[in-house]
Design a protein around this motif. Structure first.
Motif, PDB file in Angstrom:
ATOM      1  N   ILE A   1     -45.612  78.868  24.953  1.00  0.00           N
ATOM      2  CA  ILE A   1     -46.509  77.764  25.667  1.00  0.00           C
ATOM      3  C   ILE A   1     -47.871  78.492  25.275  1.00  0.00           C
ATOM      4  CG2 ILE A   1     -47.462  76.485  27.564  1.00  0.00           C
ATOM      5  CD1 ILE A   1     -44.542  76.419  28.758  1.00  0.00           C
ATOM      6  N   PHE A   2     -48.820  77.660  24.933  1.00  0.00           N
ATOM      7  CA  PHE A   2     -50.131  78.158  24.690  1.00  0.00           C
ATOM      8  C   PHE A   2     -51.174  77.443  25.489  1.00  0.00           C
ATOM      9  CE2 PHE A   2     -47.790  79.629  20.894  1.00  0.00           C
ATOM     10  CZ  PHE A   2     -48.362  81.067  20.676  1.00  0.00           C
ATOM     11  N   SER A   3     -51.926  78.204  26.189  1.00  0.00           N
ATOM     12  CA  SER A   3     -53.252  77.145  26.766  1.00  0.00           C
ATOM     13  C   SER A   3     -54.488  77.922  26.258  1.00  0.00           C
ATOM     14  CB  SER A   3     -52.987  77.498  28.231  1.00  0.00           C
ATOM     15  OG  SER A   3     -53.276  78.714  28.584  1.00  0.00           O
ATOM     16  N   ILE A   4     -55.496  76.964  25.967  1.00  0.00           N
ATOM     17  CA  ILE A   4     -56.744  77.346  25.264  1.00  0.00           C
ATOM     18  C   ILE A   4     -57.888  76.851  26.105  1.00  0.00           C
ATOM     19  CG2 ILE A   4     -58.048  77.092  23.248  1.00  0.00           C
ATOM     20  CD1 ILE A   4     -55.776  76.911  21.591  1.00  0.00           C
ATOM     21  N   GLN A   5     -58.844  77.603  26.586  1.00  0.00           N
ATOM     22  CA  GLN A   5     -59.996  77.266  27.206  1.00  0.00           C
ATOM     23  C   GLN A   5     -61.057  77.353  26.459  1.00  0.00           C
ATOM     24  OE1 GLN A   5     -59.851  78.867  31.142  1.00  0.00           O
ATOM     25  NE2 GLN A   5     -58.178  77.466  31.836  1.00  0.00           N
ATOM     26  N   THR A   6     -62.314  76.367  26.442  1.00  0.00           N
ATOM     27  CA  THR A   6     -63.374  76.556  25.953  1.00  0.00           C
ATOM     28  C   THR A   6     -64.733  76.526  26.960  1.00  0.00           C
ATOM     29  OG1 THR A   6     -63.812  74.225  25.437  1.00  0.00           O
ATOM     30  CG2 THR A   6     -62.505  75.312  23.806  1.00  0.00           C
ATOM     31  N   PHE A   7     -65.471  77.307  26.793  1.00  0.00           N
ATOM     32  CA  PHE A   7     -66.645  77.439  27.764  1.00  0.00           C
ATOM     33  C   PHE A   7     -68.146  77.063  27.009  1.00  0.00           C
ATOM     34  CE2 PHE A   7     -63.144  80.132  29.149  1.00  0.00           C
ATOM     35  CZ  PHE A   7     -63.049  79.672  30.327  1.00  0.00           C
ATOM     36  N   GLY A   8     -68.763  76.044  27.285  1.00  0.00           N
ATOM     37  CA  GLY A   8     -70.036  75.697  26.678  1.00  0.00           C
ATOM     38  C   GLY A   8     -69.758  75.394  25.305  1.00  0.00           C
ATOM     39  N   HIS A  17     -50.229  82.943  26.483  1.00  0.00           N
ATOM     40  CA  HIS A  17     -48.957  82.619  26.071  1.00  0.00           C
ATOM     41  C   HIS A  17     -47.728  83.065  27.116  1.00  0.00           C
ATOM     42  CE1 HIS A  17     -44.984  83.814  24.353  1.00  0.00           C
ATOM     43  NE2 HIS A  17     -45.295  82.714  23.467  1.00  0.00           N
ATOM     44  N   LEU A  18     -46.933  81.936  27.305  1.00  0.00           N
ATOM     45  CA  LEU A  18     -45.981  82.137  28.235  1.00  0.00           C
ATOM     46  C   LEU A  18     -44.628  81.817  27.553  1.00  0.00           C
ATOM     47  CD1 LEU A  18     -47.274  79.770  31.310  1.00  0.00           C
ATOM     48  CD2 LEU A  18     -47.493  82.209  31.151  1.00  0.00           C
ATOM     49  N   GLY A  19     -43.581  82.826  27.910  1.00  0.00           N
ATOM     50  CA  GLY A  19     -42.337  82.629  27.321  1.00  0.00           C
ATOM     51  C   GLY A  19     -41.227  83.270  28.186  1.00  0.00           C
ATOM     52  N   ALA A  20     -40.218  83.475  27.775  1.00  0.00           N
ATOM     53  CA  ALA A  20     -39.159  84.013  28.630  1.00  0.00           C
ATOM     54  C   ALA A  20     -39.473  85.331  29.234  1.00  0.00           C
ATOM     55  CB  ALA A  20     -37.991  84.389  27.583  1.00  0.00           C
ATOM     56  N   GLU A  21     -40.547  86.316  28.537  1.00  0.00           N
ATOM     57  CA  GLU A  21     -40.865  87.370  29.213  1.00  0.00           C
ATOM     58  C   GLU A  21     -41.460  87.153  30.655  1.00  0.00           C
ATOM     59  OE1 GLU A  21     -43.958  86.148  26.286  1.00  0.00           O
ATOM     60  OE2 GLU A  21     -41.714  86.137  26.210  1.00  0.00           O
ATOM     61  N   GLY A  23     -40.627  84.493  32.528  1.00  0.00           N
ATOM     62  CA  GLY A  23     -39.650  83.779  33.180  1.00  0.00           C
ATOM     63  C   GLY A  23     -39.279  82.631  32.983  1.00  0.00           C
ATOM     64  N   LEU A  24     -40.110  81.979  31.837  1.00  0.00           N
ATOM     65  CA  LEU A  24     -39.810  80.643  31.523  1.00  0.00           C
ATOM     66  C   LEU A  24     -38.270  80.233  31.074  1.00  0.00           C
ATOM     67  CD1 LEU A  24     -41.534  77.962  30.997  1.00  0.00           C
ATOM     68  CD2 LEU A  24     -41.479  78.735  28.406  1.00  0.00           C
ATOM     69  N   SER A  25     -37.780  79.325  31.646  1.00  0.00           N
ATOM     70  CA  SER A  25     -36.364  79.307  31.645  1.00  0.00           C
ATOM     71  C   SER A  25     -35.863  78.878  29.989  1.00  0.00           C
ATOM     72  CB  SER A  25     -35.674  78.370  32.339  1.00  0.00           C
ATOM     73  OG  SER A  25     -36.348  76.890  32.215  1.00  0.00           O
ATOM     74  N   GLN A  26     -36.610  78.540  29.192  1.00  0.00           N
ATOM     75  CA  GLN A  26     -36.644  77.901  27.897  1.00  0.00           C
ATOM     76  C   GLN A  26     -37.900  77.882  27.168  1.00  0.00           C
ATOM     77  OE1 GLN A  26     -34.923  73.880  27.039  1.00  0.00           O
ATOM     78  NE2 GLN A  26     -33.222  74.946  26.154  1.00  0.00           N
ATOM     79  N   GLY A  27     -37.775  78.128  25.888  1.00  0.00           N
ATOM     80  CA  GLY A  27     -39.153  78.221  25.090  1.00  0.00           C
ATOM     81  C   GLY A  27     -39.526  76.580  24.745  1.00  0.00           C
ATOM     82  N   SER A  28     -38.562  75.736  24.697  1.00  0.00           N
ATOM     83  CA  SER A  28     -38.883  74.445  24.419  1.00  0.00           C
ATOM     84  C   SER A  28     -39.183  73.534  25.756  1.00  0.00           C
ATOM     85  CB  SER A  28     -37.633  73.579  23.832  1.00  0.00           C
ATOM     86  OG  SER A  28     -37.573  74.175  22.375  1.00  0.00           O
ATOM     87  N   VAL A  29     -40.536  73.283  25.830  1.00  0.00           N
ATOM     88  CA  VAL A  29     -40.996  72.460  27.121  1.00  0.00           C
ATOM     89  C   VAL A  29     -41.185  70.844  26.631  1.00  0.00           C
ATOM     90  CG1 VAL A  29     -43.031  72.207  28.548  1.00  0.00           C
ATOM     91  CG2 VAL A  29     -42.058  74.642  28.056  1.00  0.00           C
TER      92      VAL A  29
END
Length: 199
Positions: A1-8, A17-21, A23-29
């Motif tokens: 999972i990726f999250s992107i934030q923009t400012f101005g 990035h969130l993954g199994a490392e 604690g995400l139970s599975q890579g496919s969300v």
């Protein structure tokens, strides 16, 4: 999972990035929801994942806990009341109480009036009225106060079988309900009660 934030206008990005490392139970969300406290909820085929920005917690069915979630395959997550959740799985609609961290379950009936365990896609909530998709049955309106369900459109009334397996659902400002199936897109008008197909 990726999250992107923009400012101005400087186009500064923060990529996480969130993954199994983490604690995400599975890579496919397959479903995501951000609650009023800024926490993230992720639906996978291996449980409901809660991320508070630091740690991950996974909710799975438990045979010894009657208040655990019913279903491991999370279909869709939407908000309910102040900070509770409605979580659809392959078995039921699960109502998550954020204070007790317990799930209550709602099961629905097919056109013959029999309780059925099938995939549930909660679409939108307006007061006590919930629009949802029930696999094998169709589009349903459920009222939490009266506990009554109304079948709006039977699945078997569709002119194709492309929507026997739904991938996602969406409500368009209380006017139209969109349903994405294996091979097409369908729009149901809440006003005219008519269906339009897009392939």
């Amino acid at each position: 999972i990726f999250s992107i934030q923009t400012f101005g206008q400087k186009l500064k990005y923060r990529i996480e990035h969130l993954g199994a490392e983490n604690g995400l139970s599975q890579g496919s969300v397959y479903s995501m929801y951000k609650d009023s406290n800024g926490n993230m909820w992720f639906g996978t085929m291996d449980g409901l994942n809660f991320w508070n920005g630091k740690t991950m917690k996974v909710y799975r069915p438990s045979k010894i806990d009657p208040f655990s979630i019913d279903g491991i395959d999370i279909k869709k997550i939407i908000g309910y009341k102040t900070n509770d959740l409605l979580v659809g799985t392959e078995n039921a609609l699960n109502v998550f109480n954020s204070e007790t961290e317990q799930f209550s379950k709602v099961y629905f009936r097919n056109q013959d009036g029999k309780i059925t365990k099938n995939e549930v896609f909660p679409i939108s909530i307006d007061g006590d009225d919930l629009k949802l998709w029930l696999g094998g049955v169709g589009l349903i309106n459920y009222n939490f106060s009266t506990k009554r369900q109304q079948i709006l459109v039977l699945e078997k009334s569709f002119k194709t079988n492309y929507f026997s397996n739904l991938n996602t659902t969406q409500n368009e400002a209380g006017q139209n309900i969109w349903m994405h199936g294996d091979q097409g897109l369908m729009k149901y008008s809440l006003k005219t009660k008519k269906i339009a197909y897009y392939f």
